[in-house]
Design an enzyme around this catalytic site. Structure first.
Site, mmCIF file in Angstrom:
data_model
loop_
_atom_site.group_PDB
_atom_site.id
_atom_site.type_symbol
_atom_site.label_atom_id
_atom_site.label_comp_id
_atom_site.label_asym_id
_atom_site.label_seq_id
_atom_site.Cartn_x
_atom_site.Cartn_y
_atom_site.Cartn_z
ATOM 1 N N ARG A 228 0.836 -1.191 0.000
ATOM 2 C CA ARG A 228 0.000 0.000 0.000
ATOM 3 C C ARG A 228 0.878 1.251 0.000
ATOM 4 O O ARG A 228 1.852 1.335 0.768
ATOM 5 C CB ARG A 228 -0.904 0.038 1.242
ATOM 6 C CG ARG A 228 -2.179 -0.758 1.085
ATOM 7 C CD ARG A 228 -3.079 -0.167 -0.004
ATOM 8 N NE ARG A 228 -4.274 -0.954 -0.271
ATOM 9 C CZ ARG A 228 -4.350 -1.959 -1.159
ATOM 10 N NH1 ARG A 228 -3.313 -2.315 -1.868
ATOM 11 N NH2 ARG A 228 -5.493 -2.591 -1.351
ATOM 12 N N GLU A 257 -3.119 7.578 -5.906
ATOM 13 C CA GLU A 257 -3.181 6.808 -7.161
ATOM 14 C C GLU A 257 -4.284 7.348 -8.056
ATOM 15 O O GLU A 257 -5.400 7.547 -7.565
ATOM 16 C CB GLU A 257 -3.427 5.334 -6.844
ATOM 17 C CG GLU A 257 -2.213 4.687 -6.181
ATOM 18 C CD GLU A 257 -2.401 3.205 -5.851
ATOM 19 O OE1 GLU A 257 -3.402 2.601 -6.310
ATOM 20 O OE2 GLU A 257 -1.565 2.670 -5.132
ATOM 21 N N HIS A 275 -0.272 -0.295 -9.885
ATOM 22 C CA HIS A 275 -1.039 -1.147 -8.970
ATOM 23 C C HIS A 275 -1.513 -2.430 -9.685
ATOM 24 O O HIS A 275 -2.705 -2.703 -9.807
ATOM 25 C CB HIS A 275 -2.249 -0.363 -8.412
ATOM 26 C CG HIS A 275 -2.756 -0.920 -7.117
ATOM 27 N ND1 HIS A 275 -3.270 -0.154 -6.124
ATOM 28 C CD2 HIS A 275 -2.836 -2.193 -6.645
ATOM 29 C CE1 HIS A 275 -3.657 -0.905 -5.107
ATOM 30 N NE2 HIS A 275 -3.393 -2.152 -5.413
HETATM 31 N N1 LIG Z 1 -0.461 -4.500 -5.087
HETATM 32 C C1 LIG Z 1 -1.576 -5.157 -5.096
HETATM 33 O O1 LIG Z 1 -2.249 -5.203 -6.123
HETATM 34 C C2 LIG Z 1 -2.014 -5.896 -3.910
HETATM 35 C C3 LIG Z 1 -1.706 -5.434 -2.661
HETATM 36 N N2 LIG Z 1 -2.125 -6.128 -1.563
HETATM 37 C C4 LIG Z 1 -1.764 -5.588 -0.273
HETATM 38 O O2 LIG Z 1 -0.720 -6.390 0.282
HETATM 39 C C5 LIG Z 1 -0.739 -6.288 1.695
HETATM 40 C C6 LIG Z 1 -0.583 -7.655 2.326
HETATM 41 O O3 LIG Z 1 -1.651 -8.485 1.961
HETATM 42 P P1 LIG Z 1 -1.808 -9.956 2.618
HETATM 43 O O4 LIG Z 1 -0.502 -10.620 2.704
HETATM 44 O O5 LIG Z 1 -2.907 -10.621 1.898
HETATM 45 O O6 LIG Z 1 -2.286 -9.535 4.063
HETATM 46 P P2 LIG Z 1 -2.206 -10.388 5.403
HETATM 47 O O7 LIG Z 1 -3.228 -9.820 6.292
HETATM 48 O O8 LIG Z 1 -2.247 -11.844 5.108
HETATM 49 O O9 LIG Z 1 -0.759 -10.048 5.968
HETATM 50 C C7 LIG Z 1 -0.416 -8.825 6.543
HETATM 51 C C8 LIG Z 1 0.680 -9.105 7.553
HETATM 52 O O10 LIG Z 1 1.146 -7.858 8.050
HETATM 53 C C9 LIG Z 1 1.450 -8.034 9.420
HETATM 54 N N3 LIG Z 1 1.487 -6.744 10.090
HETATM 55 C C10 LIG Z 1 0.447 -5.978 10.512
HETATM 56 N N4 LIG Z 1 0.895 -4.856 11.106
HETATM 57 C C11 LIG Z 1 2.254 -4.916 11.047
HETATM 58 C C12 LIG Z 1 3.278 -4.044 11.481
HETATM 59 N N5 LIG Z 1 3.012 -2.908 12.123
HETATM 60 N N6 LIG Z 1 4.554 -4.400 11.240
HETATM 61 C C13 LIG Z 1 4.855 -5.556 10.609
HETATM 62 N N7 LIG Z 1 3.912 -6.442 10.185
HETATM 63 C C14 LIG Z 1 2.623 -6.111 10.397
HETATM 64 C C15 LIG Z 1 0.332 -8.929 9.916
HETATM 65 O O11 LIG Z 1 0.676 -9.589 11.120
HETATM 66 C C16 LIG Z 1 0.189 -9.912 8.766
HETATM 67 O O12 LIG Z 1 1.004 -11.053 8.965
HETATM 68 C C17 LIG Z 1 -2.035 -5.554 2.020
HETATM 69 O O13 LIG Z 1 -1.747 -4.193 2.233
HETATM 70 C C18 LIG Z 1 -2.856 -5.694 0.771
HETATM 71 O O14 LIG Z 1 -3.788 -4.674 0.647
HETATM 72 C C19 LIG Z 1 -2.811 -7.298 -1.658
HETATM 73 C C20 LIG Z 1 -3.147 -7.796 -2.874
HETATM 74 C C21 LIG Z 1 -2.823 -7.098 -4.110
HETATM 75 O O1 LIG Z 2 -8.168 -4.721 -7.241
HETATM 76 C C1 LIG Z 2 -6.949 -4.649 -7.420
HETATM 77 O O2 LIG Z 2 -6.398 -4.926 -8.476
HETATM 78 C C2 LIG Z 2 -6.093 -4.212 -6.251
HETATM 79 C C3 LIG Z 2 -5.783 -5.372 -5.389
HETATM 80 C C4 LIG Z 2 -5.309 -4.936 -4.068
HETATM 81 O O3 LIG Z 2 -4.609 -3.962 -3.908
HETATM 82 C C5 LIG Z 2 -5.733 -5.710 -2.902
HETATM 83 O O4 LIG Z 2 -6.350 -6.760 -3.078
HETATM 84 O O5 LIG Z 2 -5.453 -5.260 -1.782
#
Ligand SMILES: NC(=O)C1=CN([C@@H]2O[C@H](COP(=O)(O)OP(=O)(O)OC[C@H]3O[C@@H](n4cnc5c(N)ncnc54)[C@H](O)[C@@H]3O)[C@@H](O)[C@H]2O)C=CC1
Ligand SMILES: O=C(O)CCC(=O)C(=O)O
Length: 523
Positions: A228, A257, A275
């Site tokens: 993010r 964005e 993104h």
């Molecule tokens: N670029 C994109 O298109 C995408 C971005 N994302 C983003 O990726 C990120 C991670 O997604 P997931 O792995 O599915 O989430 P998740 O919830 O499985 O993992 C997040 C991790 O961050 C840890 N965490 C929380 N606060 C923390 C802190 N202060 N310091 C260190 N670790 C901390 C949590 O304990 C957890 O293990 C999210 O922000 C999500 O929105 C997800 C999918 C697509």
């Molecule tokens: O919809 C998308 O492509 C963004 C995905 C994403 O950032 C998320 O799942 O957190």
């Protein structure tokens, strides 16, 4: 008919279960292209549409917000909760795609692929300018070892990297299982050659890699953010690129964005994508079908498993909890109608087999039944706790230490301004819900339909006089239960009627000798 607004571009193949349902109409339009937002029961979004409180207010029928992805930072979850709207996401549909994208960015960054590609296409052949760095044997620092972080760790190990992880919620056991070294943030910052962030954007993670922490990183560090925008402070990053401390950066996400006048885009050592982490055919199909399935479950009254603001229940748990959940809502309505005065405290005690279930869900169900009798706005299990708090009602739940003999029992004590109300109920499989005690009087009735609750003095003739009076007004008594503590003392009657009493008849009953309290109850 259930009306769904699909406000962002979401895979139609994945949405097939709702597009094909005869009970659902689907409109695929941006919010500002929709004439009448009031009809929609559900809105499905990716990250483009911002579901603000203002939008939620414009959708008074809204019941569920579906995010076809992980991050819900484009949704005002707190406002949704206050308005009783369930928020769901698709937590694992895009995990692998985002991990692969991060890895692609990491390799592209260390081997200068975007720059070299542009150079060759412009007619250059500058082989020495694009001297790269191997991943092998490097220290990769992963901040946030959730779903995506773990997938990155697996891939990094396959590349021969050493993986350091900072995640305050990571257990030693899980770190060992995944084969990573768990460390403090400072250790990670000092030791990692490459740092990648995979946390949600929260108060704690906003600016996590800001000036102070960037100063702790190795000279020549590489940074990646495919999570993010804002987790790496963009202003601080510009400074650390300018002074040469940070060697290269890969960004899929930005504080704003699309990025506007963003200085980061002017550096050759910064590579970017718009993104795209989740933008694969597979991920889009998967997140769309996950939200579609969840919306269908919600519509059919089944538990949604990826709710952000409701307790998550498995199907098996939901099936066990359902009888208690329904019963608790009725007891809530009963208590609220018996006690028409402000209340300050509610205590719910669970006994026997019910205490082994997810009781918080049952408690919320009681509160929603109780509050729905008192307030005009929508109240349900999602917002009941918040509304109770706003109205100064403290509620607590306990597990009983003493058993009363029932296989399961829920006892509730409601404390009001001038009185309190105590009720006990049990659920008997194949028989149903039974109210077994009211204010200390043993009783046994099925809480449903039109009821009449009377407190009276236990004397011969009182019951007959009540029966006659109702008869005079053509009110049929279906069932009657009487409870007393001792002969000649106070007692209660619970009558099940075919129709409710007019207020005039209640007043009339109250003028009769030995009648203390009369209340219509509708369940
Ligand atoms: N670029 C994109 O298109 C995408 C971005 N994302 C983003 O990726 C990120 C991670 O997604 P997931 O792995 O599915 O989430 P998740 O919830 O499985 O993992 C997040 C991790 O961050 C840890 N965490 C929380 N606060 C923390 C802190 N202060 N310091 C260190 N670790 C901390 C949590 O304990 C957890 O293990 C999210 O922000 C999500 O929105 C997800 C999918 C697509
Ligand atoms: O919809 C998308 O492509 C963004 C995905 C994403 O950032 C998320 O799942 O957190």
């Amino acid at each position: 008919m259930f009306h769904v607004l699909v406000a962002d571009s979401i895979s139609s193949v994945g949405l097939a279960p709702i597009l094909e349902s005869e009970d659902i109409t689907v409109v695929q339009k941006k919010v500002d292209e929709v004439e009448d937002l009031t009809v929609f029961d559900a809105i499905l979004v990716r990250s483009a549409t911002k579901v603000t409180e203002d939008l939620i207010k414009q959708m008074p029928n809204l019941k569920i917000i579906g995010r076809a992805g992980v991050g819900v930072d484009n949704i005002d979850v707190e406002a949704a909760t206050r308005h009783g709207v369930v928020v769901i996401n698709a937590p694992n549909g895009n995990t692998v795609s985002t991990a692969e994208h991060t890895f692609a960015m990491m390799m592209a960054l260390l081997r200068h692929i975007p720059q070299a590609n542009a150079s060759v296409k412009s007619g250059e052949w500058k082989r020495s300018q694009y001297l790269g760095t191997e991943l092998y044997n490097k220290q990769l620092g992963i901040i946030g070892l959730g779903r995506i972080g773990s997938e990155i760790a697996k891939r990094a190990k396959a590349f021969g990297m050493n993986v350091l992880v900072f995640d305050p919620f990571l257990t030693k056991e899980r770190a060992k299982k995944i084969g990573v070294n768990s460390c403090t943030l400072d250790e990670l910052l000092q030791e990692a050659d490459i740092i990648t962030v995979h946390t949600p954007l929260t108060k704690e993670t906003k600016g996590l890699l800001g000036r102070d922490n960037l100063a702790k990183t190795k000279q020549g560090v590489y940074l990646l953010n495919c999570a993010r925008g804002g987790i790496i402070d963009e202003e601080a990053l510009v400074e650390y690129l300018e002074n040469g401390h940070v060697k290269g950066v890969a960004l899929d996400v930005f504080e704003v964005e699309p990025p506007k006048n963003n200085k980061l885009l002017t550096y050759d050592q910064v590579i970017v994508t718009p993104h795209l982490g989740a933008s694969t055919k597979e991920a889009q199909l998967s997140v769309a079908s996950q939200v579609a399935e969840e919306v269908l479950k919600f519509l059919n009254g089944k538990p949604v498993s990826s709710s952000i603001n409701l307790p998550t229940l498995t199907k098996e748990v939901y099936e066990k909890i359902q009888p208690f959940y329904k019963m608790a809502k009725k007891i809530g309505k009963l208590a609220s109608q018996c006690m028409k005065e402000p209340v300050s405290d509610i205590e719910i005690v669970y006994e026997g087999s019910v205490s082994e279930l997810e009781t918080s869900f049952i408690t919320k169900s009681f509160l929603s039944g109780f509050l729905s009798e008192r307030i005009a706005s929508t109240v349900n299990e999602v917002n009941a706790g918040i509304i109770a708090g706003e109205r100064g009602i403290n509620y607590s739940e306990k597990i009983a230490t003493n058993r009363s003999g029932y296989e399961n029992c829920i006892s509730i004590l409601v404390d009001g301004e001038s009185s309190s109300f105590r009720v006990k109920a049990t659920y008997i499989p194949h028989y149903g819900e039974r109210i077994i005690e009211i204010n200390g009087y043993d009783i046994d009735f099925y809480p449903t339909g039109e009821l009449l609750y009377i407190q009276h003095i236990d004397k011969p003739g009182v019951i007959g006089r009540v029966g006659n009076k109702l008869g005079e007004h053509q009110i049929n008594i279906a069932t009657m239960q009487v409870g007393r503590k001792e002969a000649g003392g106070e007692a209660i009657m619970m009558l099940s009627l075919d129709k409710p009493l007019e207020q005039a008849l209640i007043d009339d009953l109250l003028t009769m000798d030995d009648i203390v309290f009369v209340r219509n109850i509708h369940l």
